[in-house]
Design a protein around this motif. Structure first.
Motif, PDB file in Angstrom:
ATOM      1  N   LEU A 248     -16.828  -1.267   7.458  1.00 20.22           N
ATOM      2  CA  LEU A 248     -17.623  -2.094   8.360  1.00 20.22           C
ATOM      3  C   LEU A 248     -17.338  -3.579   8.131  1.00 20.22           C
ATOM      4  CD1 LEU A 248     -19.891  -2.008  10.535  1.00 20.22           C
ATOM      5  CD2 LEU A 248     -21.529  -2.192   8.656  1.00 20.22           C
ATOM      6  N   ALA A 249     -17.114  -3.950   6.870  1.00 20.90           N
ATOM      7  CA  ALA A 249     -16.902  -5.353   6.531  1.00 20.90           C
ATOM      8  C   ALA A 249     -15.494  -5.840   6.816  1.00 20.90           C
ATOM      9  CB  ALA A 249     -17.218  -5.567   5.049  1.00 20.90           C
ATOM     10  N   THR A 250     -14.507  -4.938   6.746  1.00 21.59           N
ATOM     11  CA  THR A 250     -13.109  -5.364   6.804  1.00 21.59           C
ATOM     12  C   THR A 250     -12.272  -4.695   7.886  1.00 21.59           C
ATOM     13  OG1 THR A 250     -12.336  -3.662   5.252  1.00 21.59           O
ATOM     14  CG2 THR A 250     -13.186  -5.724   4.296  1.00 21.59           C
ATOM     15  N   SER A 251     -12.797  -3.638   8.496  1.00 20.32           N
ATOM     16  CA  SER A 251     -12.038  -2.801   9.438  1.00 20.32           C
ATOM     17  C   SER A 251     -10.879  -2.093   8.750  1.00 20.32           C
ATOM     18  CB  SER A 251     -11.506  -3.614  10.629  1.00 20.32           C
ATOM     19  OG  SER A 251     -12.567  -4.212  11.342  1.00 20.32           O
ATOM     20  N   LEU A 252     -10.929  -1.997   7.437  1.00 25.72           N
ATOM     21  CA  LEU A 252      -9.876  -1.351   6.657  1.00 25.72           C
ATOM     22  C   LEU A 252     -10.477  -0.242   5.813  1.00 25.72           C
ATOM     23  CD1 LEU A 252      -8.097  -4.628   5.483  1.00 25.72           C
ATOM     24  CD2 LEU A 252      -7.355  -3.103   7.321  1.00 25.72           C
ATOM     25  N   HIS A 253      -9.588   0.638   5.321  1.00 28.74           N
ATOM     26  CA  HIS A 253     -10.070   1.802   4.581  1.00 28.74           C
ATOM     27  C   HIS A 253      -9.256   1.985   3.316  1.00 28.74           C
ATOM     28  CE1 HIS A 253     -11.566   5.813   3.684  1.00 28.74           C
ATOM     29  NE2 HIS A 253     -12.447   5.676   4.660  1.00 28.74           N
ATOM     30  N   LEU A 254      -9.938   2.351   2.245  1.00 28.95           N
ATOM     31  CA  LEU A 254      -9.292   2.523   0.946  1.00 28.95           C
ATOM     32  C   LEU A 254      -8.287   3.669   0.954  1.00 28.95           C
ATOM     33  CD1 LEU A 254      -9.204   1.542  -1.969  1.00 28.95           C
ATOM     34  CD2 LEU A 254     -11.122   3.061  -2.487  1.00 28.95           C
ATOM     35  N   TYR A 255      -8.488   4.658   1.813  1.00 25.36           N
ATOM     36  CA  TYR A 255      -7.572   5.800   1.870  1.00 25.36           C
ATOM     37  C   TYR A 255      -6.495   5.619   2.936  1.00 25.36           C
ATOM     38  CZ  TYR A 255     -11.003   8.283  -1.040  1.00 25.36           C
ATOM     39  OH  TYR A 255     -11.848   8.666  -2.057  1.00 25.36           O
ATOM     40  N   SER A 256      -6.336   4.390   3.411  1.00 26.08           N
ATOM     41  CA  SER A 256      -5.263   4.070   4.355  1.00 26.08           C
ATOM     42  C   SER A 256      -4.798   2.656   4.043  1.00 26.08           C
ATOM     43  CB  SER A 256      -5.766   4.184   5.798  1.00 26.08           C
ATOM     44  OG  SER A 256      -4.712   3.967   6.713  1.00 26.08           O
ATOM     45  N   LEU A 257      -4.278   2.473   2.847  1.00 20.41           N
ATOM     46  CA  LEU A 257      -3.921   1.142   2.385  1.00 20.41           C
ATOM     47  C   LEU A 257      -2.794   0.558   3.236  1.00 20.41           C
ATOM     48  CD1 LEU A 257      -3.979   1.754  -1.469  1.00 20.41           C
ATOM     49  CD2 LEU A 257      -5.667   0.492  -0.128  1.00 20.41           C
ATOM     50  N   PRO A 258      -2.945  -0.666   3.752  1.00 19.98           N
ATOM     51  CA  PRO A 258      -1.897  -1.268   4.585  1.00 19.98           C
ATOM     52  C   PRO A 258      -0.599  -1.437   3.817  1.00 19.98           C
ATOM     53  CG  PRO A 258      -3.955  -2.498   4.735  1.00 19.98           C
ATOM     54  CD  PRO A 258      -4.110  -1.529   3.609  1.00 19.98           C
ATOM     55  N   ARG A 259       0.506  -1.080   4.468  1.00 17.99           N
ATOM     56  CA  ARG A 259       1.856  -1.343   3.947  1.00 17.99           C
ATOM     57  C   ARG A 259       2.138  -0.690   2.599  1.00 17.99           C
ATOM     58  NH1 ARG A 259       2.040  -7.814   5.495  1.00 17.99           N
ATOM     59  NH2 ARG A 259       1.635  -7.542   7.703  1.00 17.99           N
ATOM     60  N   VAL A 260       1.392   0.357   2.272  1.00 23.14           N
ATOM     61  CA  VAL A 260       1.668   1.105   1.042  1.00 23.14           C
ATOM     62  C   VAL A 260       2.253   2.456   1.438  1.00 23.14           C
ATOM     63  CG1 VAL A 260       0.694   2.183  -1.013  1.00 23.14           C
ATOM     64  CG2 VAL A 260      -0.162  -0.033  -0.245  1.00 23.14           C
ATOM     65  N   LEU A 261       3.475   2.724   1.015  1.00 23.36           N
ATOM     66  CA  LEU A 261       4.141   3.975   1.344  1.00 23.36           C
ATOM     67  C   LEU A 261       3.708   5.065   0.370  1.00 23.36           C
ATOM     68  CD1 LEU A 261       7.753   2.624   1.985  1.00 23.36           C
ATOM     69  CD2 LEU A 261       5.955   3.052   3.670  1.00 23.36           C
ATOM     70  N   MET A 262       3.775   6.312   0.837  1.00 27.34           N
ATOM     71  CA  MET A 262       3.381   7.416  -0.023  1.00 27.34           C
ATOM     72  C   MET A 262       4.226   7.453  -1.290  1.00 27.34           C
ATOM     73  SD  MET A 262       0.771   8.983   1.166  1.00 27.34           S
ATOM     74  CE  MET A 262       0.796  10.567   0.314  1.00 27.34           C
ATOM     75  N   GLY A 263       5.494   7.081  -1.193  1.00 28.66           N
ATOM     76  CA  GLY A 263       6.334   7.058  -2.390  1.00 28.66           C
ATOM     77  C   GLY A 263       5.833   6.074  -3.422  1.00 28.66           C
ATOM     78  N   ASP A 264       5.338   4.932  -2.946  1.00 30.52           N
ATOM     79  CA  ASP A 264       4.770   3.943  -3.872  1.00 30.52           C
ATOM     80  C   ASP A 264       3.520   4.483  -4.548  1.00 30.52           C
ATOM     81  OD1 ASP A 264       6.741   2.131  -3.116  1.00 30.52           O
ATOM     82  OD2 ASP A 264       5.526   1.321  -1.488  1.00 30.52           O
ATOM     83  N   LEU A 265       2.702   5.212  -3.789  1.00 31.70           N
ATOM     84  CA  LEU A 265       1.505   5.807  -4.366  1.00 31.70           C
ATOM     85  C   LEU A 265       1.864   6.854  -5.411  1.00 31.70           C
ATOM     86  CD1 LEU A 265      -0.781   6.252  -1.213  1.00 31.70           C
ATOM     87  CD2 LEU A 265      -1.083   4.622  -3.073  1.00 31.70           C
ATOM     88  N   ASP A 266       2.823   7.710  -5.065  1.00 27.72           N
ATOM     89  CA  ASP A 266       3.241   8.759  -6.003  1.00 27.72           C
ATOM     90  C   ASP A 266       3.721   8.155  -7.320  1.00 27.72           C
ATOM     91  OD1 ASP A 266       2.644  10.789  -4.241  1.00 27.72           O
ATOM     92  OD2 ASP A 266       4.671  10.932  -3.425  1.00 27.72           O
ATOM     93  N   ALA A 267       4.402   7.016  -7.244  1.00 25.45           N
ATOM     94  CA  ALA A 267       4.931   6.382  -8.456  1.00 25.45           C
ATOM     95  C   ALA A 267       3.821   5.882  -9.368  1.00 25.45           C
ATOM     96  CB  ALA A 267       5.852   5.234  -8.071  1.00 25.45           C
ATOM     97  N   ARG A 268       2.642   5.663  -8.814  1.00 26.70           N
ATOM     98  CA  ARG A 268       1.510   5.184  -9.614  1.00 26.70           C
ATOM     99  C   ARG A 268       0.849   6.301 -10.426  1.00 26.70           C
ATOM    100  NH1 ARG A 268      -2.308   1.477  -5.721  1.00 26.70           N
ATOM    101  NH2 ARG A 268      -0.803  -0.136  -5.119  1.00 26.70           N
ATOM    102  N   LEU A 269       1.045   7.551 -10.013  1.00 32.56           N
ATOM    103  CA  LEU A 269       0.278   8.651 -10.577  1.00 32.56           C
ATOM    104  C   LEU A 269       0.709   8.965 -12.007  1.00 32.56           C
ATOM    105  CD1 LEU A 269       0.222  11.141  -7.540  1.00 32.56           C
ATOM    106  CD2 LEU A 269      -1.526   9.486  -8.202  1.00 32.56           C
ATOM    107  N   THR A 270      -0.265   9.074 -12.897  1.00 31.97           N
ATOM    108  CA  THR A 270      -0.005   9.607 -14.227  1.00 31.97           C
ATOM    109  C   THR A 270       0.064  11.128 -14.139  1.00 31.97           C
ATOM    110  OG1 THR A 270      -2.352   9.846 -14.754  1.00 31.97           O
ATOM    111  CG2 THR A 270      -1.322   7.694 -15.212  1.00 31.97           C
TER     112      THR A 270
END
Length: 400
Positions: A248-270
């Protein structure tokens, strides 16, 4: 779609107008002298439940809009989950206990042609999902006072739900488990209400548990532990509240991060993160909810970092950012313990802002945003540079 078409509302929300002849009404079912005509299909929940808006017609009376939860008694869904009748009976019992002026009343339960229907009071107004749409066009339209008002209303409702006890005085351990903007109404008086009791968990005597572990509610607003197939508690509802306020405050969502590719997310995972994601996928598959979208959401839930939340909130005040950071901790032990604590911090910030701000002021602010949206709609649709420099969504307007 023109701005004028977008702004034309049906009685149930902001829906585009079409100059076509309407089909004859579909009668969902009849019971006694009552007939229920389908007017709008809302969504299908995680356990196969369909949510609908219908008109209840009776001879000699004006038709009344109602909200229906419909659950089939036959088919694949039933065999994999606990008895639908037991679940519906639990909901009826909970609705009798959880009487509140800002929770829709349960009118009754019906069974027709192999389908169970829970009939709820239809709450007037816009869904909070509709309210959240406006900042996409009328950028950052809502004041901090408006955001705090919404947060206070929802925190108060959750405090009421979480604090309920049965007739013996024993805590019900109620968890909503499906708090999302489509299930929340913003009324003409600026007050918020829940349209139903969600995918509720409680410790009612005689409750029959699910036959399998499964994720609950709408995944896009689920807490990480819920998406990973772990047990939900009151702090899971508070995480959902945080996601709603962030959007509501930002029109953005934590589970749809702008300009973050799934590969980048996977690289973060322990390795531990990866195990939780895998567990979440297996649980979703067992419950019949496994989709590519679910993979995307559960990976975000395991990989987001505090700096991601901070990047989404750069326009907000430090005080509001601090509240949202605490609501959105991945480890629930680091979140607020109770909705009352959230309410206290939100109220303290509202007091710092000064002035009186309540339902009337929120309704007026929303109406101004609504009126301001119409002339901006066409420009928003054609100009990708509508977001200002510094926004995480800013893109230069392309040359044609």
């Amino acid at each position: 779609m023109t701005a004028s078409a977008w702004m034309t509302r049906s009685p149930h929300g902001m829906s585009p107008s079409r100059t076509v002849n309407p089909p004859p009404p579909e009668v969902l079912f009849k019971t006694g002298s009552k007939a229920f005509e389908l007017t709008q299909v809302l969504r299908r929940s995680s356990h196969g439940e369909q949510q609908l808006i219908a008109l209840r017609r009776q001879p000699g009376q004006e038709p009344v809009p109602v909200f229906l939860q419909a659950l089939s008694l036959t088919g694949r869904t039933v065999s994999r989950l606990r008895d639908p009748r037991a679940r519906m009976q639990e909901m009826v019992t909970l609705a009798r206990i959880l009487q509140h002026p800002r929770i829709a009343r349960l009118n009754g339960c019906h069974e027709a042609a192999g389908v169970l229907y829970l009939e709820w009071e239809h709450v007037p107004g816009y869904t909070l999902d509709d309210v959240s749409l406006l900042p996409l066009v009328y950028v950052h339209a809502y004041s901090e006072a408006f955001l705090l008002h919404v947060g206070l209303q929802l925190a108060s409702l959750l405090a009421f739900l979480h604090g309920q006890a049965d007739e013996r005085g024993l805590p019900l351990g109620f968890v909503h488990r499906d708090l999302h903007p489509q299930g929340i109404r913003f009324g003409p008086d600026g007050q918020l209400a829940l349209t139903h009791l969600g995918d509720a968990f409680s410790r009612l005597p005689g409750r029959v548990p699910s036959s399998i572990t499964r994720p609950h509610g709408q995944a896009f607003y689920g807490a990480p532990e819920v998406l990973f197939g772990e047990a939900a508690d009151a702090r899971s509802d508070l995480f959902s509240l945080g996601l709603i306020l962030l959007e509501l405050a930002t029109s953005l969502h934590l589970y749809s991060l702008p300009r973050v590719l799934m590969g980048d997310l996977d690289a973060r995972l322990t390795d531990e993160d990866g195990q939780r994601v895998l567990q979440g996928m297996m649980v979703a598959e067992q419950a019949g909810r496994f989709t590519s979208e679910y993979i995307h959401i559960v990976t975000h839930a395991a990989a987001y970092r505090p700096e991601d939340i901070e990047s989404l909130m750069f326009r907000l005040s430090p005080a509001l950012r601090a509240i949202l950071h605490r609501l959105l901790k991945r480890d629930r032990a680091e979140r607020y313990a109770t909705a009352e604590e959230v309410e206290a911090d939100l109220r303290a910030r509202a007091t710092e802002l000064g002035g009186q701000y309540g339902g009337a002021e929120a309704a007026e602010e929303f109406q101004k945003a609504l009126a301001g949206t119409a002339p901006l709609m066409n420009a928003f649709q054609t100009d990708v540079g509508a977001f200002p420099r510094g926004s995480v969504l800013y893109l230069p307007t392309p040359a044609f």
